[in-house]
Each structure stands twice: as structure tokens, then as C-alpha cells.
Design a protein around this motif. Sequence first.
Motif, PDB file in Angstrom:
ATOM      1  N   HIS A  45       0.795  -1.219   0.000  1.00  0.00           N
ATOM      2  CA  HIS A  45       0.000   0.000   0.000  1.00  0.00           C
ATOM      3  C   HIS A  45       0.835   1.281   0.000  1.00  0.00           C
ATOM      4  CE1 HIS A  45      -3.612  -2.374   0.523  1.00  0.00           C
ATOM      5  NE2 HIS A  45      -3.025  -3.024   1.517  1.00  0.00           N
ATOM      6  N   VAL A  46       2.129   1.165   0.328  1.00  0.00           N
ATOM      7  CA  VAL A  46       2.985   2.356   0.304  1.00  0.00           C
ATOM      8  C   VAL A  46       3.838   2.380  -0.963  1.00  0.00           C
ATOM      9  CG1 VAL A  46       4.835   3.614   1.462  1.00  0.00           C
ATOM     10  CG2 VAL A  46       3.026   2.531   2.813  1.00  0.00           C
ATOM     11  N   LEU A  47       4.404   1.193  -1.330  1.00  0.00           N
ATOM     12  CA  LEU A  47       5.297   1.139  -2.481  1.00  0.00           C
ATOM     13  C   LEU A  47       4.655   0.523  -3.714  1.00  0.00           C
ATOM     14  CD1 LEU A  47       8.577   0.064  -0.644  1.00  0.00           C
ATOM     15  CD2 LEU A  47       7.794   2.365  -1.231  1.00  0.00           C
ATOM     16  N   GLY A  48       3.421   0.027  -3.561  1.00  0.00           N
ATOM     17  CA  GLY A  48       2.687  -0.490  -4.715  1.00  0.00           C
ATOM     18  C   GLY A  48       3.135  -1.853  -5.183  1.00  0.00           C
ATOM     19  N   LEU A  49       3.838  -2.619  -4.346  1.00  0.00           N
ATOM     20  CA  LEU A  49       4.292  -3.957  -4.721  1.00  0.00           C
ATOM     21  C   LEU A  49       3.087  -4.886  -4.845  1.00  0.00           C
ATOM     22  CD1 LEU A  49       7.320  -4.503  -5.088  1.00  0.00           C
ATOM     23  CD2 LEU A  49       7.262  -5.795  -2.938  1.00  0.00           C
ATOM     24  N   ASP A  50       3.171  -5.872  -5.759  1.00  0.00           N
ATOM     25  CA  ASP A  50       2.044  -6.808  -5.899  1.00  0.00           C
ATOM     26  C   ASP A  50       2.015  -7.748  -4.688  1.00  0.00           C
ATOM     27  OD1 ASP A  50       3.293  -9.631  -6.714  1.00  0.00           O
ATOM     28  OD2 ASP A  50       4.422  -8.045  -7.741  1.00  0.00           O
ATOM     29  N   LYS A  51       0.887  -8.393  -4.486  1.00  0.00           N
ATOM     30  CA  LYS A  51       0.643  -9.172  -3.271  1.00  0.00           C
ATOM     31  C   LYS A  51       1.630 -10.331  -3.099  1.00  0.00           C
ATOM     32  CE  LYS A  51      -3.044 -11.462  -0.664  1.00  0.00           C
ATOM     33  NZ  LYS A  51      -2.205 -12.584  -0.230  1.00  0.00           N
ATOM     34  N   SER A  52       1.912 -11.063  -4.169  1.00  0.00           N
ATOM     35  CA  SER A  52       2.789 -12.229  -4.043  1.00  0.00           C
ATOM     36  C   SER A  52       4.197 -11.821  -3.614  1.00  0.00           C
ATOM     37  CB  SER A  52       2.837 -12.998  -5.362  1.00  0.00           C
ATOM     38  OG  SER A  52       3.334 -12.164  -6.411  1.00  0.00           O
ATOM     39  N   ALA A  53       4.715 -10.730  -4.201  1.00  0.00           N
ATOM     40  CA  ALA A  53       6.050 -10.270  -3.831  1.00  0.00           C
ATOM     41  C   ALA A  53       6.077  -9.751  -2.397  1.00  0.00           C
ATOM     42  CB  ALA A  53       6.513  -9.184  -4.794  1.00  0.00           C
ATOM     43  N   ALA A  54       5.026  -8.994  -2.024  1.00  0.00           N
ATOM     44  CA  ALA A  54       4.953  -8.452  -0.666  1.00  0.00           C
ATOM     45  C   ALA A  54       4.840  -9.578   0.363  1.00  0.00           C
ATOM     46  CB  ALA A  54       3.763  -7.499  -0.546  1.00  0.00           C
ATOM     47  N   ASP A  55       4.054 -10.616   0.046  1.00  0.00           N
ATOM     48  CA  ASP A  55       3.913 -11.745   0.965  1.00  0.00           C
ATOM     49  C   ASP A  55       5.230 -12.505   1.111  1.00  0.00           C
ATOM     50  OD1 ASP A  55       1.318 -11.081   1.373  1.00  0.00           O
ATOM     51  OD2 ASP A  55       0.452 -12.659   0.114  1.00  0.00           O
ATOM     52  N   GLY A  56       6.025 -12.527   0.035  1.00  0.00           N
ATOM     53  CA  GLY A  56       7.333 -13.166   0.116  1.00  0.00           C
ATOM     54  C   GLY A  56       8.251 -12.447   1.088  1.00  0.00           C
ATOM     55  N   LEU A  57       8.233 -11.110   1.032  1.00  0.00           N
ATOM     56  CA  LEU A  57       9.021 -10.319   1.980  1.00  0.00           C
ATOM     57  C   LEU A  57       8.534 -10.536   3.417  1.00  0.00           C
ATOM     58  CD1 LEU A  57       9.342  -6.999  -0.057  1.00  0.00           C
ATOM     59  CD2 LEU A  57      11.177  -8.620   0.474  1.00  0.00           C
ATOM     60  N   GLN A  58       7.202 -10.658   3.563  1.00  0.00           N
ATOM     61  CA  GLN A  58       6.642 -10.898   4.892  1.00  0.00           C
ATOM     62  C   GLN A  58       7.103 -12.246   5.436  1.00  0.00           C
ATOM     63  OE1 GLN A  58       4.169  -8.805   6.863  1.00  0.00           O
ATOM     64  NE2 GLN A  58       5.323 -10.145   8.234  1.00  0.00           N
ATOM     65  N   ALA A  59       7.148 -13.255   4.575  1.00  0.00           N
ATOM     66  CA  ALA A  59       7.593 -14.583   5.002  1.00  0.00           C
ATOM     67  C   ALA A  59       9.053 -14.554   5.447  1.00  0.00           C
ATOM     68  CB  ALA A  59       7.400 -15.591   3.872  1.00  0.00           C
ATOM     69  N   THR A  60       9.892 -13.798   4.703  1.00  0.00           N
ATOM     70  CA  THR A  60      11.293 -13.667   5.088  1.00  0.00           C
ATOM     71  C   THR A  60      11.420 -12.970   6.439  1.00  0.00           C
ATOM     72  OG1 THR A  60      11.946 -13.543   2.763  1.00  0.00           O
ATOM     73  CG2 THR A  60      13.530 -12.734   4.397  1.00  0.00           C
ATOM     74  N   TYR A  61      10.639 -11.913   6.614  1.00  0.00           N
ATOM     75  CA  TYR A  61      10.638 -11.178   7.888  1.00  0.00           C
ATOM     76  C   TYR A  61      10.212 -12.097   9.035  1.00  0.00           C
ATOM     77  CZ  TYR A  61       9.200  -7.773  11.429  1.00  0.00           C
ATOM     78  OH  TYR A  61       9.049  -7.072  12.592  1.00  0.00           O
ATOM     79  N   ASN A  62       9.154 -12.891   8.796  1.00  0.00           N
ATOM     80  CA  ASN A  62       8.658 -13.793   9.837  1.00  0.00           C
ATOM     81  C   ASN A  62       9.715 -14.822  10.225  1.00  0.00           C
ATOM     82  OD1 ASN A  62       6.260 -12.442   9.797  1.00  0.00           O
ATOM     83  ND2 ASN A  62       5.087 -14.053   8.785  1.00  0.00           N
ATOM     84  N   PHE A  63      10.498 -15.288   9.217  1.00  0.00           N
ATOM     85  CA  PHE A  63      11.554 -16.259   9.510  1.00  0.00           C
ATOM     86  C   PHE A  63      12.616 -15.641  10.424  1.00  0.00           C
ATOM     87  CE2 PHE A  63      15.759 -17.971   8.463  1.00  0.00           C
ATOM     88  CZ  PHE A  63      15.584 -19.288   8.844  1.00  0.00           C
ATOM     89  N   LEU A  64      13.024 -14.410  10.111  1.00  0.00           N
ATOM     90  CA  LEU A  64      14.035 -13.737  10.918  1.00  0.00           C
ATOM     91  C   LEU A  64      13.518 -13.409  12.316  1.00  0.00           C
ATOM     92  CD1 LEU A  64      15.473 -11.322   8.192  1.00  0.00           C
ATOM     93  CD2 LEU A  64      16.516 -13.432   9.059  1.00  0.00           C
ATOM     94  N   MET A  65      12.215 -13.154  12.419  1.00  0.00           N
ATOM     95  CA  MET A  65      11.611 -12.787  13.702  1.00  0.00           C
ATOM     96  C   MET A  65      10.997 -13.988  14.424  1.00  0.00           C
ATOM     97  SD  MET A  65      11.869  -9.508  14.351  1.00  0.00           S
ATOM     98  CE  MET A  65      10.474  -9.155  15.417  1.00  0.00           C
ATOM     99  N   SER A  66      11.242 -15.193  13.935  1.00  0.00           N
ATOM    100  CA  SER A  66      10.567 -16.377  14.477  1.00  0.00           C
ATOM    101  C   SER A  66      10.723 -16.565  15.990  1.00  0.00           C
ATOM    102  CB  SER A  66      11.026 -17.637  13.741  1.00  0.00           C
ATOM    103  OG  SER A  66      12.436 -17.797  13.834  1.00  0.00           O
ATOM    104  N   PRO A  67      11.861 -16.166  16.607  1.00  0.00           N
ATOM    105  CA  PRO A  67      11.936 -16.329  18.068  1.00  0.00           C
ATOM    106  C   PRO A  67      10.894 -15.497  18.817  1.00  0.00           C
ATOM    107  CG  PRO A  67      14.122 -16.038  17.134  1.00  0.00           C
ATOM    108  CD  PRO A  67      13.151 -15.710  16.046  1.00  0.00           C
ATOM    109  N   PHE A  68      10.369 -14.461  18.154  1.00  0.00           N
ATOM    110  CA  PHE A  68       9.435 -13.561  18.823  1.00  0.00           C
ATOM    111  C   PHE A  68       8.001 -13.718  18.327  1.00  0.00           C
ATOM    112  CE2 PHE A  68      13.629 -11.602  18.382  1.00  0.00           C
ATOM    113  CZ  PHE A  68      13.977 -11.477  19.720  1.00  0.00           C
ATOM    114  N   LEU A  69       7.793 -14.689  17.429  1.00  0.00           N
ATOM    115  CA  LEU A  69       6.462 -14.883  16.851  1.00  0.00           C
ATOM    116  C   LEU A  69       5.929 -16.262  17.222  1.00  0.00           C
ATOM    117  CD1 LEU A  69       7.036 -13.441  13.259  1.00  0.00           C
ATOM    118  CD2 LEU A  69       6.071 -12.269  15.247  1.00  0.00           C
TER     119      LEU A  69
END
Length: 643
Positions: A45-69
Amino acid sequence: MLVYIGILPYVGVPLFQATLTGDIPTECYLSSKQENNHISAMYRHVLGLDKSAADGLQATYNFLMSPFLYNGSEKDPAKAEKLYANFFDTPLQKAEKTAVSHAVQSTFNEEEVKAGLLNINEKKVLLGSQEVTVKEHGDWADVELHEVYKNQTREVQEVFYSFSLPESAVITGLWLGDTNKLDQRFPFVVSPRGAAQKVYNSQVRRSRPIDPALLEQVGPRHYRLRAFPIPPNNVQQRERQTALPTEMHLWLTYKVLGQDSGWEMPDLGERRNIFWTNQTKRIRNGKEIGLKDDAWLEKFIPASGKIQPVLHEVNLEEGYKILAKPLSSQDYTLPKNQRVAVVLDTSRSMGKHIKELVQTLSWLKKYGFADNDLTNNDADLYLSVSPGATPKRLDDLQQFQPEKVTFYGTIQPQEMLTQFNNLRGDTVYDVVLLVSDEGSYELSKNNKTVTDSPAPLWMIHLGGLPGAYNDGIIKSLQDSGGGVGVDISEVLQRIATKSILSNSVVSVVNGYAWYLQTLDTAIAASNQQDDLLPLAARQLILGLSKEIKLDNLKGLDAIHAVAKKYKIVSPYSSMLVLVNDEQRQLLKAAEAQGDRFDRKVENGKENLSKPINPLTVSVPEASGGWLLGVSAIALFILVKRRR
């Protein structure tokens, strides 16, 4: 061993962990992986990335943050609570009250004001004073309990008592007041149990709290008392205005027959929010006393002299006569030539009562129930089991070894009876004894389906009586002519004595045989006692419940009419204290509904609120979400610095 470990504050998610220590970790997760979507939302919604690409970044973020999620879903709380109850045979919030309260102290629902499982033995409302007045009338008495409640918190509170009375006693009154002035008390009404519960629960709220009180009969000798609101301790009085209440007064009255030890007091089963100290003033018949131990009330108040039981008879306008005949020790007998079905509860909580179970079975063996001789007495044993196991029937009681049984899981009385009926075939029994412990009423269901019993159903509770029964079990007990007890010898003695006296005997209890006769066949007598009308009406309801079909409104209304006329509590009729016309209109509407006798199980579960999840973003409106705005600013600053 499977042990409950804790609740995560962000959603109140209970988890299980294999541990022998039972330690409760206090890890606090920021969010669950399932709900964490702010990275994807920001890039879309800020950079206009399509959903599949944005969800991929979210998955990477979730992996790095997994100790806290937390790697689970929002359905886990209900699933974990169900698994806990199914294994441990008790509600999670009841068994782990201290741990749950500590773990979720930041997630309590501020709008939740009902005294629930987490409020058991909590010290929020002080019992300021307690006065008991006994008016003796020979072998029976009128008892009045007057208590004063003082809130120790800054929020309105509800007080909750679960207690029992002698089976022949009857509750005759309930009042609330802001002061001790009797002429300013709010009186009670007798209402169908479902309607009374519905109206009371609708009034227990933090916003615009208004005094109601509810007194229900939830078993043959079991009662539940709730009162609300106890005023907070920070009430601000204003000049030239009517003084606001700072405490609550409650009065309860009942009639009881005397025993050798005197006049029996209510026996406390459970308390919520209410507590007392050595500073609580205790008054008995005008004299201040001191109570030892942490007792709500003493077991008995001594009579002024020796209680001499006498014959009582009461004519009722409904065309019936009730006789109460004292019984001597010679009048009691034990069963002869009886075939008994013993239905054994094998749920986990029964494992604590193996000693009492061995004693119960030993008594049966001693009195001929295990010799396989039908000309004497005989008992067949039915092992009821939790889901996943196979119920069994043992015709030879001698073969059963309680210490080798694995007590596991949870099972409700209706399910035990269903398993028994499936196994018994065409075997005929004179009585069905369901041997259990206090059970887990809070886990029972709002099920109006009543399981048939082929003979009088008696429940024997090892270790003590439960706090309540659901209405389906109450109906099974009354329809079949059964009852409850804590000792098998007493129960079978009552059953045998009743069987040899007369078909008109309603009950044998507390040293009396109660007879129900129609006036045209009643034995003529001249000592009519109108003061005993409420006690007689209680026995009339018990007798009529075996004769009238109570699976329809016509039958239930007929039973309720008796309780309402004589102003008593019954398993079908409750006492409700109302204070204004709005509440009376609510009750009038509830009493006109077809579900006016449908009482729900009070499971006491605390509804926990869910704090704001900082990593969850809903689809933004045109104005955008605060998290997206912050994320966009942070991204802009990062890009500028790199340039």
C-alpha cells in the motif's frame, strides 16, 4: 507427563509442554505468524508492490523474527482448553487459577464483572458482619442469615456462594439492602429458573450497575447465591444529594428440622470474591461470638434444649396432605434380595479417591452384594470410560481391583448412564448407583436431553458433594425417584427403608419419613400446622415431579405455581431480587418466553480480552493506518541516509 505451561499475554493462548516440574514460562510473543502482516501491507500500500512479492518479503521477515512470533492460530486457546479439560477432568481456569491469573493479568476483560473461576477464594469483598437468628418451634426452626459486604476494590464486584442445606430444609426468603433498615429492603420474587437467570445475568455489568440477587437450587440439596453490585471502596459523597451506598446487606431465611447436634447451617462448597477475617463480626441470636478456623458458618447452632421429633401434618389447598413422621433407629433397614447396578466413574479426578472406593466396595462385599447369589443381594459393576476407551461390565464384583484401574480423561453423568444402558441389555435392577466424586459441573453441557434410568438413580459422591448439577441430571434424579449421598450405606439404608414403609412415602431423610397423600384418602388428624406449609410444599414438589411429565411447559408451570404460591426455592423456581421497574419489565418478558425454564450451565469461564497486536494491519482506509504511516516514514529516512 503432560502439564499445562502458561498463557501468552498477547492473545491468551494456552500451550502444553512436556515437563515434570510444571514450571510456567513467561515468554511474551509480539504476535503470531498468522496475524503478522504489517511488512506485506506496507510494501503493497505504500510502495505499490504486488501481493505475491509483498507476501514473500513478509515470510522472510517472519523467519528472521521467528523467536518472537508464535507459530499457531487464534483458535489455539479454545483447542488447548478443551484438551486440558479432556485430560485433567477439570476446567483449565479452575485448576490453574493462580498461574492463569498471573500470566494474563494484562489481558483481563474489564467489562467482565461476573465472579468466575478465576475469582474462587479471591479477597475482593470483605464480610463485614454476619448475624444468624434462630427461632425455635419444637423440632423445627426458622433461621435468618444477615450479612454485610464491604468492597475492598475500586470496581463494583459480585459475590458468589455455592452451599448445601439438609435435604428436607427449604429456603423461604431473600432480600437486599443498602442499610440494615428492614423496611427499606428490596424484596424477592419467585420466577422460573431460566427467566430468573437470564434477567440476573443481563444486569451484571460495570456500566450502570443496579442491584439484583439470584438464589437457585441446583441439586437435591445444592444452592447457588449471587449478589451484585457491591459498591466500590472509593464512593464519593456529594453535599445536598442523597447519600450513595457504601456497602450491601443481604438477608436469607430458611426452615429446617432439628437434629441431635442442633440446627444445621449452610455448608459452604465454594466462594468467589468474598472473604472474612478475625475482624468479621459474628453474632448468634444477639450475642457476639468467635469462630475457629477459616469457616463461613459453624456446622450446627446448638438448640436451647433436647430436640424431640414429633409427627407433623399439613393440608395443602392443592388437595394433598403431607405427613412428616419421625423414624427411630429400629425403623431403618438394609436391602434384601436386591439387584444393584454400580456405575463407576473412571475419570482422572476419581484417582484421588481410591481409598474411599475400596471402602465402598468392601461394604458391598460385606453385605452380600458380591457373592453372585441373587437370593441375597447382588451387584454388577459397570466401568464408564472417557472417549477412546471401551466401557466394561463385570458381573463378579470380587474380580475388580480398583488400584489397577487407570483413571483417565473426563466423562459426564449423562454419558455414564448412556454407556450403562448400552451394556446392561435386558438385566433388571432395583436401583442404579452412580459412584463418582465431586465431578466437573463446569464442563457439563446445556443439554436438556435426559438419559433414562431403568431404576431409581442415586449418585454417591466420594470425597464430597459437587457444587451443582445440570438440569438434565436433576430431572433424571427426580423422575426416577433417586437422590444423592456421600456414603453407600446411608443411601442403601434410605432406599430400603422407604421401600418397606409405604408407596406414598416421598422421601426418607434427616430422620423423618415424608408421606404424600390425597386429602380424600388421608388419615384423619387434627394437628394442622400452617407454619410448616413451605416445608410441606417442598415435599409436594418432589412428589409431583415423579407424577407430572416435566418435559413440557404445562407440567413445569404447574410445579412452578406451587413454589410461587408458597414462596420457596425449588429446582424449577428461583428467587430473584429486583429494585426497579426496568428489571421487572425484563422479567415479565422473560417469563412469557418458551425458554423460561431453560437454565444454562454457569461454567464460570473468564472471557479474556485481546490487546492490540502491533504487528497486525487491516486493509487501510483512505487516511491510512498508523503503522503504515510509521513504516513509510522509517523507510523514507532509511533511503535518504543511504543516498
